[in-house]
Design a protein around this motif. Sequence first.
Motif, mmCIF file in Angstrom:
data_model
loop_
_atom_site.group_PDB
_atom_site.id
_atom_site.type_symbol
_atom_site.label_atom_id
_atom_site.label_comp_id
_atom_site.label_asym_id
_atom_site.label_seq_id
_atom_site.Cartn_x
_atom_site.Cartn_y
_atom_site.Cartn_z
ATOM 1 N N LEU A 213 -15.017 -3.263 -8.678
ATOM 2 C CA LEU A 213 -15.854 -4.454 -8.716
ATOM 3 C C LEU A 213 -16.256 -4.772 -10.142
ATOM 4 N N SER A 214 -16.370 -6.067 -10.452
ATOM 5 C CA SER A 214 -16.902 -6.463 -11.746
ATOM 6 C C SER A 214 -18.403 -6.190 -11.762
ATOM 7 N N ALA B 223 -20.862 -8.253 -12.452
ATOM 8 C CA ALA B 223 -21.601 -9.317 -11.766
ATOM 9 C C ALA B 223 -21.504 -9.161 -10.251
ATOM 10 N N THR B 224 -20.323 -8.814 -9.773
ATOM 11 C CA THR B 224 -20.147 -8.631 -8.332
ATOM 12 C C THR B 224 -20.962 -7.452 -7.829
ATOM 13 N N ALA B 225 -20.935 -6.354 -8.583
ATOM 14 C CA ALA B 225 -21.664 -5.152 -8.166
ATOM 15 C C ALA B 225 -23.164 -5.410 -8.076
ATOM 16 N N ARG C 28 -23.563 -9.799 -5.887
ATOM 17 C CA ARG C 28 -22.881 -10.280 -4.695
ATOM 18 C C ARG C 28 -23.280 -9.464 -3.469
ATOM 19 N N GLN C 29 -22.833 -9.942 -2.309
ATOM 20 C CA GLN C 29 -23.062 -9.263 -1.030
ATOM 21 C C GLN C 29 -24.554 -9.026 -0.765
#
Length: 286
Positions: free
Chosen positions: A88-89, A91-93, A96-97
Amino acid sequence: IIALVAECSEPARRSAQVMLITASHPLGGAIRGTIMTIFPALDWRIIFHVGRWWPLLLAVVMVRWLPESPAFLAERPKKKDSTQAPSLSLATALFRQGRAPATLLLWVGFFFCVLAIYLIISWLPSLLVSQGYSAREATFAALAFPLGGAIGTLVLGLLVARWSRKAVVTGAFAGIVISVAGLAAAPHDIAMMLAASLATGFFVIGSQFLLYGLSPTYYPSSIRGTGVGAAVAVGRLGSIAGPVLAGILIGAGQPPAHVLMSIVPGVFLAFLAAFALTRIPAAAED
């Protein structure tokens, strides 16, 4: 260390066990300062020699006895599979989610708690000397601050394992305001000042490590180190802002009581962030 301890802990005991481990952090600072104060003839550079050699000795012990991350061991066979999903990037980590609210609230809490800690650590001795205390008295009062922090972290760690997290968070942050006000208004008496400094450390540092205990619960094990590390990094910005804020206020001629009370608005924001965190469910395990 926080990420590894959190991973090896049962979910119900994770916050408490992280806090019990991190309680050694302020205790180490108190011991160091106490030794140098009691034995003023010691060369101050000895602290840096200890800081140079002790981690190397500890690294040898960790190589031999520190257990490996269970999540890493579980994932290692999968790494041979070229079809596995990419990492995961950042930002995603973090965002996101559904992790964005927890991440941002942790950042607010860490920033203002660390700001308060470093403002007090950096300026309390000077503020006390300006109030007529001797340098030695001011030093002992300043040493009571991290000692209270170690005690507060241990006590709050035990309470968070047994009581409602909302109740512990509310009590801890309310204690910051009360103890800081007591420190600012304490009469010119060294015993009262030591007690006020000890109480302030109990709540200010204890609340910071309460956030350390809460933070791993909002990230799954695969990104827990990233999430906690990012929150700690934002907190380091507070360690810069706190002393700078105090310097600006002192330069403007503000009395010591006003300098100490300047942390209260930020502490209130940290409390709101921490209280909101207690309403966010823990992340599901990988």
